[in-house]
Design a protein around this motif. Structure first.
Motif, PDB file in Angstrom:
ATOM      1  N   ALA A 180     -14.130 -19.268  49.246  1.00 37.81           N
ATOM      2  CA  ALA A 180     -14.357 -19.263  50.699  1.00 37.81           C
ATOM      3  C   ALA A 180     -13.381 -18.334  51.422  1.00 37.81           C
ATOM      4  N   GLU A 181     -12.344 -17.894  50.723  1.00 31.17           N
ATOM      5  CA  GLU A 181     -11.320 -17.056  51.346  1.00 31.17           C
ATOM      6  C   GLU A 181     -11.564 -15.576  51.041  1.00 31.17           C
ATOM      7  N   HIS A 182     -10.952 -14.732  51.898  1.00 28.41           N
ATOM      8  CA  HIS A 182     -10.954 -13.288  51.651  1.00 28.41           C
ATOM      9  C   HIS A 182      -9.772 -12.962  50.739  1.00 28.41           C
ATOM     10  N   TRP A 183     -10.007 -12.124  49.709  1.00 26.25           N
ATOM     11  CA  TRP A 183      -8.971 -11.820  48.728  1.00 26.25           C
ATOM     12  C   TRP A 183      -8.726 -10.312  48.648  1.00 26.25           C
ATOM     13  N   SER A 184      -7.486  -9.971  48.377  1.00 18.59           N
ATOM     14  CA  SER A 184      -7.133  -8.583  48.099  1.00 18.59           C
ATOM     15  C   SER A 184      -6.349  -8.540  46.795  1.00 18.59           C
ATOM     16  N   LEU A 185      -6.285  -7.377  46.221  1.00 14.39           N
ATOM     17  CA  LEU A 185      -5.579  -7.185  44.950  1.00 14.39           C
ATOM     18  C   LEU A 185      -4.366  -6.295  45.193  1.00 14.39           C
ATOM     19  N   ASP A 186      -3.172  -6.810  44.877  1.00 11.65           N
ATOM     20  CA  ASP A 186      -1.925  -6.054  45.079  1.00 11.65           C
ATOM     21  C   ASP A 186      -1.315  -5.734  43.710  1.00 11.65           C
ATOM     22  N   LEU A 187      -1.425  -4.472  43.327  1.00 13.30           N
ATOM     23  CA  LEU A 187      -0.817  -4.005  42.072  1.00 13.30           C
ATOM     24  C   LEU A 187       0.438  -3.185  42.327  1.00 13.30           C
ATOM     25  N   ASN A 188       0.752  -2.934  43.580  1.00 10.37           N
ATOM     26  CA  ASN A 188       1.847  -2.084  44.033  1.00 10.37           C
ATOM     27  C   ASN A 188       1.743  -0.684  43.419  1.00 10.37           C
ATOM     28  N   LYS A 189       2.537  -0.356  42.397  1.00  7.46           N
ATOM     29  CA  LYS A 189       2.538   1.004  41.869  1.00  7.46           C
ATOM     30  C   LYS A 189       1.943   1.059  40.459  1.00  7.46           C
ATOM     31  N   ILE A 190       1.229   2.155  40.214  1.00  6.23           N
ATOM     32  CA  ILE A 190       0.680   2.445  38.888  1.00  6.23           C
ATOM     33  C   ILE A 190       1.079   3.875  38.537  1.00  6.23           C
ATOM     34  N   ARG A 191       1.433   4.065  37.272  1.00  5.99           N
ATOM     35  CA  ARG A 191       1.834   5.385  36.801  1.00  5.99           C
ATOM     36  C   ARG A 191       0.732   5.958  35.898  1.00  5.99           C
ATOM     37  N   THR A 192      -0.184   6.867  36.318  1.00  7.53           N
ATOM     38  CA  THR A 192      -0.100   7.586  37.554  1.00  7.53           C
ATOM     39  C   THR A 192      -1.411   7.411  38.340  1.00  7.53           C
ATOM     40  N   ASN A 193      -2.560   7.507  37.649  1.00  9.60           N
ATOM     41  CA  ASN A 193      -3.860   7.337  38.302  1.00  9.60           C
ATOM     42  C   ASN A 193      -4.539   6.080  37.779  1.00  9.60           C
ATOM     43  N   ASP A 194      -5.358   5.447  38.620  1.00 11.79           N
ATOM     44  CA  ASP A 194      -6.048   4.243  38.174  1.00 11.79           C
ATOM     45  C   ASP A 194      -7.488   4.189  38.686  1.00 11.79           C
ATOM     46  N   TYR A 195      -8.315   3.509  37.903  1.00 12.69           N
ATOM     47  CA  TYR A 195      -9.651   3.076  38.312  1.00 12.69           C
ATOM     48  C   TYR A 195      -9.670   1.577  38.062  1.00 12.69           C
ATOM     49  N   THR A 196      -9.778   0.782  39.132  1.00 13.09           N
ATOM     50  CA  THR A 196      -9.579  -0.663  39.033  1.00 13.09           C
ATOM     51  C   THR A 196     -10.890  -1.396  39.333  1.00 13.09           C
ATOM     52  N   TYR A 197     -11.243  -2.298  38.415  1.00 18.24           N
ATOM     53  CA  TYR A 197     -12.522  -3.021  38.489  1.00 18.24           C
ATOM     54  C   TYR A 197     -12.260  -4.522  38.549  1.00 18.24           C
ATOM     55  N   ILE A 198     -13.065  -5.210  39.339  1.00 17.57           N
ATOM     56  CA  ILE A 198     -13.123  -6.675  39.346  1.00 17.57           C
ATOM     57  C   ILE A 198     -14.544  -7.076  38.946  1.00 17.57           C
ATOM     58  N   ASN A 199     -14.634  -7.857  37.891  1.00 19.42           N
ATOM     59  CA  ASN A 199     -15.942  -8.331  37.399  1.00 19.42           C
ATOM     60  C   ASN A 199     -16.954  -7.202  37.248  1.00 19.42           C
ATOM     61  N   GLY A 200     -16.461  -6.063  36.757  1.00 19.21           N
ATOM     62  CA  GLY A 200     -17.327  -4.934  36.446  1.00 19.21           C
ATOM     63  C   GLY A 200     -17.580  -3.981  37.589  1.00 19.21           C
ATOM     64  N   GLU A 201     -17.098  -4.303  38.800  1.00 13.86           N
ATOM     65  CA  GLU A 201     -17.315  -3.448  39.966  1.00 13.86           C
ATOM     66  C   GLU A 201     -16.020  -2.719  40.334  1.00 13.86           C
ATOM     67  N   LEU A 202     -16.120  -1.416  40.618  1.00 15.49           N
ATOM     68  CA  LEU A 202     -14.961  -0.626  41.021  1.00 15.49           C
ATOM     69  C   LEU A 202     -14.511  -1.055  42.421  1.00 15.49           C
ATOM     70  N   VAL A 203     -13.260  -1.503  42.551  1.00 16.06           N
ATOM     71  CA  VAL A 203     -12.754  -1.931  43.861  1.00 16.06           C
ATOM     72  C   VAL A 203     -11.729  -0.953  44.422  1.00 16.06           C
ATOM     73  N   GLY A 204     -11.281  -0.003  43.603  1.00 16.78           N
ATOM     74  CA  GLY A 204     -10.335   0.972  44.118  1.00 16.78           C
ATOM     75  C   GLY A 204      -9.913   1.978  43.064  1.00 16.78           C
ATOM     76  N   GLN A 205      -9.549   3.140  43.544  1.00 17.11           N
ATOM     77  CA  GLN A 205      -8.992   4.173  42.669  1.00 17.11           C
ATOM     78  C   GLN A 205      -7.978   4.980  43.478  1.00 17.11           C
ATOM     79  N   SER A 206      -6.862   5.323  42.840  1.00 17.29           N
ATOM     80  CA  SER A 206      -5.791   6.042  43.540  1.00 17.29           C
ATOM     81  C   SER A 206      -5.082   6.949  42.561  1.00 17.29           C
ATOM     82  N   ALA A 207      -4.292   7.863  43.114  1.00 15.42           N
ATOM     83  CA  ALA A 207      -3.509   8.790  42.298  1.00 15.42           C
ATOM     84  C   ALA A 207      -2.067   8.816  42.792  1.00 15.42           C
ATOM     85  N   GLY A 208      -1.146   9.020  41.877  1.00 15.49           N
ATOM     86  CA  GLY A 208       0.259   9.195  42.255  1.00 15.49           C
ATOM     87  C   GLY A 208       1.113   7.971  42.002  1.00 15.49           C
TER      88      GLY A 208
END
Length: 932
Positions: A180-208
């Motif tokens: 029932a709540e709104h959720w976010s995912l906090d991974l802080n820093k990743i070295r270096t690029n990421d493609y992040t999935y929740i239950n098979g769906e892409l929820v974010g991608q970043s570089a650096g």
């Protein structure tokens, strides 16, 4: 230069844990569980860490010239044509624009790179598949586990030398109410690029590395019960992985709109998709570990275990009993014969049995047999020009020796001797030697014919020649020596331990003798001890304080000749830095920025907001001058005068007149590593004034360059002066921009207080108060080397108790902040050796200062060190000082004149001046009255 490692194994008598070695050892009652608990040995060229395991022993060893990359030119041709525009932007207050232009046109040249486009496309195809590692239902049951997060990179979790693409997966559970709540995912820093999935769906991608990963999770994506997170991490260079937060108390995880946190810290499953990533260039090279010698014994539970670093003998001993047999191992590093010696022995016949293996982390390696009792391991550094070779030979007294594959087996010997020799193809910073291995093998064969006992005696004589010059004792007999060092550090948090402070000074002297010897490279960020293929900051030579701090106590602690490697590096940098001065500043002379490496890079590196700092060479000149002050060696000054002169000529050409104030300023530059690219940082001006003064005095002593000297001293008086700002602080920059809430670890604008001397209690009382105010505003906390620097500051301010408070902070067990690891290594964190030397320097400054008006005795003596003695302390003017004190009162002092200079001695309100004769000693009582 060819460097070799020889390891001989054998055993000496067991050393008791009594008072005979008080203040002369670092010891444990258990084997090391991690690298920061192992004990160091070294001879300048070779470094090794002794774990002391009972069943499984490891000797992790390094060779000082095994680095990444190879000889090359670091300078960008024609960079000087952008200098004026960068200066104009800074004059106009357009800092970001100046940094952007400098980043594009004014940085050094990286090593060779390959185009990653095709490789990135290849490893990205998996994300377009219908069924891939991102799928909720993907079968990851056969994937191994790894600890996540890992702030210092997946290298710390066993994925050494890995650059490429790695998948991570983790399952977590949610309740129906959670949905029932709104959720976010906090991974802080990743070295270096990421493609992040929740239950098979892409929820974010970043570089650096520095990009914060905080991804919103769409409503409806999460489900009751099990959920999956999958991350493809792509790392082309440096450290890799899910970094998270530096503060490990702060978890990565899912955060709800009501503040609920589901931590994702823990064991994740991982799969290496592809580690054949393209070559990515770097600004400078990194120091590399060489390998490990592994010894496996049929021993499990040990009795009466001890692992001792004996500072008096310069060796490590491991002692224990197993099934009624007493076993002893002794390890030492010989500088004269360039080998590490180890002896294995038991007090009963036929009890020495073990299995030997050689290992290396370098992916490309080759192991071969040589004759009946030797093996050879060759290793190549990834994407570089460097390679090294290790030879191992076993000799036995009694028993049998055989091969089992790549391992050597020893069975029922009375004693074993092991010879290990290593060399690399390094010849100079400009040249490699492809014939090194044959020469190394011949030297190895000659060494293995020598008698072990004779080699040991030669080592002892050489080591003790240096170590026994100096004695220090605080607080009388050291009863706490019976406490293992890790528990002693814990105890010292709440209880005064002056003996530990004295031990810390002698440990620093031991490290210098072990890591910096004639003909070796100077000590880098880790000295010569580094276990990682991706060491922090490349384990390079950081010249905006860290390299210099390594050598702060060398002269005072009676180890003057150990600066030779630093002086040779300065000679190299004088040559390499001349091209940088020309290409970047169209200037004469030579320049060094904030970092260098084995290949003597002198151009700006990393980022324009901190990498363009041109006063590294000028600071190193200070070490040349200090050597003269301590030794009064005019021949040395004459030899290095061209380097001093050329550093001065660079700043004669480099300084520019500020349009607002009319002062000469340093531009562009920065105040390390704080505040970005600027003009006129206070530290620069302090260093440049010091350089000009050194040139003035040395040219007068050598009767040279009168006209140049006059013009330089005229410029000196026009350099922007130290300024006191609105908070009563010493300003860090040309403008009054200091933030009283800024707790930055660098306190660069106090360089003039220490290691410089233009801010001092005798001549500049107002600036002293401003410096004190800056220290108070900046705070006591800091990384290990920062804590060490602050000991020196407070000692120069003659605040004994505050200086001692900083000593206690440096000696506290390492945690999130600076302190000391269990083996007394300094914690940045991670390990950096500079704090060990900076701390020893600060403690020395508490006992004696000689930078202003002669020699002052006990200028900052705290209550906790109120009783003590020191022998062999060196003061400027070439004087050796022995003194003793009790209840905070000087009892007696003897001064030996090493050069026949006038002696000016001060203690409290007492003062004496006398003419001296070279080689003669002068004894004084507590009133500084000369004894007959």
């Amino acid at each position: 230069m060819r460097l070799y490692l020889y390891l001989i194994v054998s055993v000496l008598s067991i050393c008791p844990l009594g008072s005979a070695l008080a203040q002369a050892r670092v010891w444990f009652d258990r084997p090391a569980q991690q690298w920061q608990e192992a004990l160091p040995i070294g001879n300048g060229r070779l470094g090794a860490m002794v774990y002391g395991g009972v069943g499984n022993e490891e000797l992790q060893f390094n060779e000082e010239t095994l680095w990444t990359d190879g000889p090359r030119n670091y300078n960008k041709k024609g960079a000087s044509k952008y200098l004026q525009k960068i200066r104009e932007l800074l004059d106009q207050g357009q800092q970001k624009e100046a940094e952007s232009l400098a980043m594009q046109e004014f940085m050094g040249v990286k090593s060779e790179s390959e185009d990653p486009t095709a490789w990135l496309d290849k490893i990205g195809r998996i994300r377009k598949q219908k069924h891939g590692p991102f799928e909720f239902s993907f079968d990851d049951s056969k994937w191994p586990l790894i600890t996540v997060p890992h702030y210092e990179g997946w290298e710390t979790e066993g994925l050494e030398g890995l650059d490429g693409a790695v998948w991570f997966r983790y399952d977590f559970n949610l309740s129906k109410n959670d949905l029932a709540e709104h959720w976010s995912l906090d991974l802080n820093k990743i070295r270096t690029n990421d493609y992040t999935y929740i239950n098979g769906e892409l929820v974010g991608q970043s570089a650096g590395d520095e990009t914060r990963r905080h991804y919103q999770i769409p409503m409806g994506l999460l489900r009751t019960g099990r959920n999956s997170i999958a991350i493809q991490v792509i790392n082309l260079e440096g450290k890799g992985g899910v970094a998270g937060y530096k503060d490990t108390k702060q978890s990565i995880g899912l955060k709800s709109s009501t503040g609920k946190l589901i931590s994702l810290n823990g064991e994740w499953k991982y799969h290496i998709q592809d580690q054949s990533s393209p070559k990515i260039g770097s600004y400078q090279a990194s120091y590399q570990p060489f390998g490990s010698l592994r010894l496996q014994f049929d021993h499990d539970v040990a009795e009466n275990y001890s692992r001792i670093l004996d500072l008096d003998k310069g060796e490590v001993r491991v002692n224990y009993a197993f099934k009624g047999v007493q076993y002893t191992r002794t390890y030492f590093a010989s500088q004269p014969n360039n080998f590490i010696g180890v002896r294995l022995q038991a007090d009963q016949k036929k009890k020495v049995s073990f299995r030997l293996a050689l290992k290396t982390k370098h992916q490309r390696n080759e192991l071969n047999h040589i004759a009946d009792s030797s093996i050879c391991l060759e290793a190549w550094v990834k994407n570089g020009s460097m390679r090294g070779t290790v030879f191992v030979k076993l000799k036995l007294k009694g028993g049998q020796l055989s091969y089992d594959g790549d391992e050597l087996l020893v069975n029922q010997a009375d004693e074993a001797q092991l010879y290990l020799s290593a060399a690399t193809n390094f010849k100079s910073y400009q040249q490699l030697d492809e014939k090194y291995a044959a020469v190394a093998l011949e030297r190895f064969k000659k060494l293995t014919k020598l008698n072990f006992d004779q080699l040991y005696q030669i080592h002892q004589k050489d080591y003790q020649r240096l170590y026994h010059r100096f004695v220090v004792e605080f607080g009388g007999v050291n009863q706490l020596d019976t406490i293992p060092i890790d528990r002693r550090l814990q105890r010292a948090v709440e209880h005064a331990d002056p003996g530990l402070v004295a031990l810390y000074v002698q440990f620093a002297r031991y490290l210098q003798i072990a890591a910096s010897r004639e003909g070796s490279q100077p000590m880098n960020l880790q000295g010569i001890w580094n276990p990682f293929l991706e060491p922090s900051w490349g384990s390079k030579y950081t010249t905006n304080i860290n390299l210099e701090m390594n050598y702060w106590p060398t002269e005072a602690l009676n180890l003057s000749e150990l600066q030779q490697p630093l002086f040779q590096m300065i000679r190299d940098l004088h040559v390499a830095g001349a091209e940088t001065a020309k290409e970047y500043y169209a200037a004469r002379g030579w320049v060094l920025h904030h970092n260098t490496d084995l290949w003597r890079g002198t151009a700006p590196i990393n980022n324009s907001n901190h990498g363009i700092w041109p006063t590294g060479g000028a600071w190193l000149v200070r070490h040349l001058w200090e050597h003269y002050l301590y030794t009064q060696d005019l021949h040395f000054l004459k030899e290095y005068y061209p380097i001093i002169k050329d550093a001065t000529l660079f700043f004669k050409d480099f300084l520019v007149k500020d349009k607002v104030t009319g002062w000469l300023v340093s531009s562009p530059s920065n105040s390390p590593e704080n505040g970005g690219l600027v003009k006129g940082p206070t530290m620069d001006h302090q260093i440049i004034r010091s350089l000009f003064d050194i040139f003035d005095q040395s040219s007068k002593l050598l009767v040279k360059d009168v006209q140049l000297r006059d013009s330089i001293m005229e410029m000196r008086d026009q350099i922007a002066p130290n300024q006191i700002g609105q908070h009563g602080q010493l300003q860090e920059w040309l403008m009054d921009l200091d933030d009283p809430e800024n707790k930055h670890r660098h306190v660069s604008h106090l360089w003039g207080l220490f290691p410089g001397d233009e801010i001092n209690t005798t001549h500049t009382p107002q600036l002293v108060e401003a410096a004190k105010r800056s220290l108070i505003l900046r705070g006591d906390e800091g990384t290990g080397w920062s804590l060490a620097w602050k000991i020196n500051f407070w000692a120069r301010l003659k605040d004994a108790q505050h200086a001692y408070h900083m000593v206690k902070m440096l000696l506290r067990p390492a945690g999130q902040g600076g302190g000391s690891y269990p083996n007394l290594f300094d914690a940045h964190p991670p390990f950096q050796i500079d704090g060990n030397f900076g701390g020893a320097s600060g403690i020395t400054e508490m006992l004696l200062q000689s930078h202003i008006n002669g020699i002052e005795l006990l200028p900052a003596l705290p209550e906790e060190m109120s009783t003590g003695k020191v022998r062999g302390l060196i003061a400027r003017g070439a004087f050796q000082v022995n003194m003793e004190w009790k209840d905070n009162q000087l009892l007696e002092v003897t001064v030996e004149s090493l050069a026949g200079e006038e002696l000016h001695l001060r203690y409290a309100s007492r003062e004496v001046k006398i003419k001296t004769k070279k080689g003669r000693s002068y004894a004084f009582d507590q009133e500084l009255k000369l004894k007959k």
